[in-house]
Design an enzyme around this catalytic site. Structure first.
Site, short mmCIF file in Angstrom:
data_model
loop_
_atom_site.label_atom_id
_atom_site.label_comp_id
_atom_site.label_asym_id
_atom_site.label_seq_id
_atom_site.Cartn_x
_atom_site.Cartn_y
_atom_site.Cartn_z
N HIS A 139 -47.13 10.87 7.47
CA HIS A 139 -46.83 12.01 8.35
C HIS A 139 -46.17 13.16 7.58
O HIS A 139 -45.50 14.00 8.18
CB HIS A 139 -45.95 11.56 9.52
CG HIS A 139 -46.68 10.68 10.50
ND1 HIS A 139 -46.03 9.91 11.45
CD2 HIS A 139 -48.01 10.45 10.68
CE1 HIS A 139 -46.93 9.24 12.16
NE2 HIS A 139 -48.15 9.54 11.71
N CYS B 228 -48.83 25.77 2.97
CA CYS B 228 -49.16 27.17 3.27
C CYS B 228 -50.39 27.24 4.16
O CYS B 228 -51.44 26.71 3.83
CB CYS B 228 -49.40 27.96 1.98
SG CYS B 228 -49.83 29.67 2.35
N THR C 155 -40.48 0.70 13.91
CA THR C 155 -41.39 1.68 14.52
C THR C 155 -41.77 1.24 15.91
O THR C 155 -41.95 0.04 16.15
CB THR C 155 -42.64 1.93 13.63
OG1 THR C 155 -43.53 2.83 14.31
CG2 THR C 155 -43.37 0.66 13.26
N VAL D 121 -40.50 11.30 7.39
CA VAL D 121 -40.61 12.48 6.53
C VAL D 121 -39.39 12.61 5.62
O VAL D 121 -39.31 13.53 4.82
CB VAL D 121 -40.84 13.76 7.36
CG1 VAL D 121 -42.17 13.68 8.11
CG2 VAL D 121 -39.69 14.02 8.34
C1 BJW Z 1 -34.56 0.09 14.76
C2 BJW Z 1 -33.26 0.46 14.49
C3 BJW Z 1 -32.61 -0.29 13.51
C4 BJW Z 1 -33.93 1.78 15.99
N1 BJW Z 1 -33.25 -1.28 12.91
N2 BJW Z 1 -35.19 -0.90 14.15
C5 BJW Z 1 -55.40 6.57 20.18
C6 BJW Z 1 -54.97 6.38 21.47
C7 BJW Z 1 -54.17 7.33 22.09
C8 BJW Z 1 -53.80 8.50 21.44
C9 BJW Z 1 -54.23 8.68 20.17
C10 BJW Z 1 -55.02 7.73 19.55
N3 BJW Z 1 -55.29 8.17 18.30
C11 BJW Z 1 -54.69 9.37 18.10
C12 BJW Z 1 -54.03 9.70 19.22
C13 BJW Z 1 -53.24 10.95 19.41
C14 BJW Z 1 -51.88 10.92 18.78
C15 BJW Z 1 -51.05 9.81 19.40
O1 BJW Z 1 -50.84 8.76 18.85
N4 BJW Z 1 -50.51 10.07 20.57
C16 BJW Z 1 -49.64 9.10 21.24
C17 BJW Z 1 -48.52 9.83 21.92
C18 BJW Z 1 -50.44 8.19 22.11
N5 BJW Z 1 -51.91 10.76 17.33
C19 BJW Z 1 -52.15 11.80 16.52
O2 BJW Z 1 -52.39 12.91 16.97
C20 BJW Z 1 -52.15 11.56 15.03
N6 BJW Z 1 -53.29 12.12 14.43
C21 BJW Z 1 -54.51 11.57 14.56
O3 BJW Z 1 -54.70 10.54 15.16
O4 BJW Z 1 -55.48 12.27 13.91
C22 BJW Z 1 -56.83 11.84 14.07
C23 BJW Z 1 -57.63 12.99 14.59
C24 BJW Z 1 -57.22 14.29 14.39
C25 BJW Z 1 -57.97 15.34 14.86
C26 BJW Z 1 -59.13 15.08 15.56
C27 BJW Z 1 -59.53 13.77 15.75
C28 BJW Z 1 -58.78 12.73 15.26
C29 BJW Z 1 -50.97 12.28 14.38
C30 BJW Z 1 -49.66 11.72 14.78
C31 BJW Z 1 -48.53 12.56 14.17
C32 BJW Z 1 -47.16 12.08 14.58
N7 BJW Z 1 -46.18 13.02 14.16
C33 BJW Z 1 -44.75 12.74 14.31
C34 BJW Z 1 -43.94 13.93 13.79
C35 BJW Z 1 -43.96 13.96 12.26
C36 BJW Z 1 -43.02 14.96 11.69
C37 BJW Z 1 -41.59 14.71 12.10
O5 BJW Z 1 -40.96 13.75 11.66
O6 BJW Z 1 -41.09 15.55 12.87
O7 BJW Z 1 -44.41 11.56 13.57
S1 BJW Z 1 -44.29 12.32 15.99
C38 BJW Z 1 -43.11 11.09 15.53
O8 BJW Z 1 -43.56 9.78 15.96
C39 BJW Z 1 -43.12 11.05 13.99
C40 BJW Z 1 -43.02 9.57 13.72
O9 BJW Z 1 -43.46 9.30 12.42
C41 BJW Z 1 -43.86 8.99 14.81
C42 BJW Z 1 -43.59 7.52 15.08
O10 BJW Z 1 -42.30 7.33 15.53
P1 BJW Z 1 -41.48 6.04 15.07
O11 BJW Z 1 -41.20 6.11 13.62
O12 BJW Z 1 -42.16 4.82 15.55
O13 BJW Z 1 -40.07 6.28 15.79
P2 BJW Z 1 -39.61 5.93 17.31
O14 BJW Z 1 -38.41 6.73 17.58
O15 BJW Z 1 -40.73 6.04 18.26
O16 BJW Z 1 -39.22 4.39 17.24
C43 BJW Z 1 -38.10 3.93 16.50
C44 BJW Z 1 -38.12 2.42 16.53
O17 BJW Z 1 -37.08 1.96 15.69
C45 BJW Z 1 -37.87 1.83 17.93
O18 BJW Z 1 -38.84 0.82 18.18
C46 BJW Z 1 -36.46 1.21 17.82
O19 BJW Z 1 -36.34 -0.01 18.55
C47 BJW Z 1 -36.37 0.93 16.34
N8 BJW Z 1 -35.02 0.97 15.80
N9 BJW Z 1 -32.92 1.52 15.35
C48 BJW Z 1 -34.54 -1.56 13.30
N10 BJW Z 1 -31.31 -0.02 13.20
ZN ZN Z 2 -50.05 30.30 0.11
#
Ligand code: BJW
Ligand code: ZN
Length: 231
Positions: free
Chosen positions: A105, A113, A172, A89
């Protein structure tokens, strides 16, 4: 060659922004799952606003790093054949110069809103209940995608994945869907797949090639290789 790049929190880590699931991936003792859901926002809007207001302020203090800049250089070469899909974000890709970028995201610098569904460029706090520029009500929330909500631009992303020759995931964890499933979708559609991450991730085994190291090193190296091979 058509390339889709997916970035996660790891690409911004070396700029000084915290990741979600590493050792330091906690915010004042909260897990991301505790603050990044619509239920958490309903239950305790003040805490959720504070989390995002803090991060919006942090964003002013940091700069893009070599990995963001390398992707912007790659866009200069590939033009419309590169799409960067970020789960982040922050605005570090844009500040580095990327233009073909999708924030699946949402964005810290945008407010949504709950009353009129308008989206507004926003760089101030939201916790003090400012009036919506569209309808005047005090129902602005961070324009980010929480668990259970639909990510932005999935149609566009899926079309790009189906056409891609190469899919690259950078910094990621592969813990959050649907982004974690993009590697499978791209591979089924015939793309080569590459992971660049500090460590191996939950989905490393799904990639044709997985390289471990900091993004600030791996991404410029990969971009230089690609530029060389395209000459
Ligand atoms: C380095 C490094 C360096 C470090 N160099 N590398 C299927 C199966 C199971 C569950 C689900 C599924 N489908 C959907 C779901 C539910 C859910 C989900 O996935 N749950 C899981 C927990 C299993 N998903 C959702 O709900 C999504 N929506 C959806 O599917 O809608 C469909 C639907 C809706 C309604 C009805 C029916 C269907 C929405 C997901 C939203 C995620 N939101 C967040 C917050 C966003 C706002 C914010 O920033 O606060 O997004 S959560 C958080 O995780 C954020 C990130 O974008 C996201 C991913 O994290 P990311 O970027 O991978 O970070 P980390 O910390 O996890 O990893 C960092 C990595 O970097 C590591 O690997 C390190 O090794 C590496 N690293 N330093 C290179 N220097
Ligand atoms: Zn409004």
């Amino acid at each position: 060659m058509k390339v889709v790049v997916l970035t996660g929190a790891g690409i911004s880590a070396e700029s000084g922004l915290a990741t979600f699931r590493d050792a330091d991936g906690l915010w004042q003792g909260h897990h991301v799952d505790d603050v990044a859901t619509p239920e958490a926002f309903q239950r305790d809007p003040a805490t959720v606003h504070r989390f995002y207001d803090d991060r919006r302020r942090e964003l002013r203090k940091v700069e893009p790093n070599r990995a963001h800049r390398a992707l912007a250089r790659l866009e200069q070469v590939l033009g419309d054949d590169l799409l960067v899909v970020t789960q982040n974000v922050d605005d570090l890709h844009e500040r580095a110069g990327s233009r073909r970028i999708v924030h699946m995201h949402g964005e810290l610098l945008s407010a949504l809103c709950d009353s009129c569904q308008g989206r507004f460029a926003w760089d101030d706090d939201l916790g003090d209940g400012p009036a919506c520029p569209g309808c005047g009500s005090d129902t602005l929330r961070p324009d980010v995608v929480w668990f259970g909500e639909m990510p932005y631009d999935l149609d566009l992303i899926e079309r790009a994945l189906l056409e891609a020759d190469l899919f690259v995931a950078i910094g990621t964890s592969g813990a959050v869907y649907p982004a974690a499933g993009f590697v499978r979708m791209a591979a089924i559609a015939g793309a080569k797949t590459l992971e660049l991450n500090l460590d191996s991730s939950e989905t490393s085994h799904l990639f044709d090639d997985a390289r471990q190291g900091p993004a600030s090193k791996l991404v410029p190296e990969w971009v230089a290789d690609l530029q060389e091979s395209s000459h």
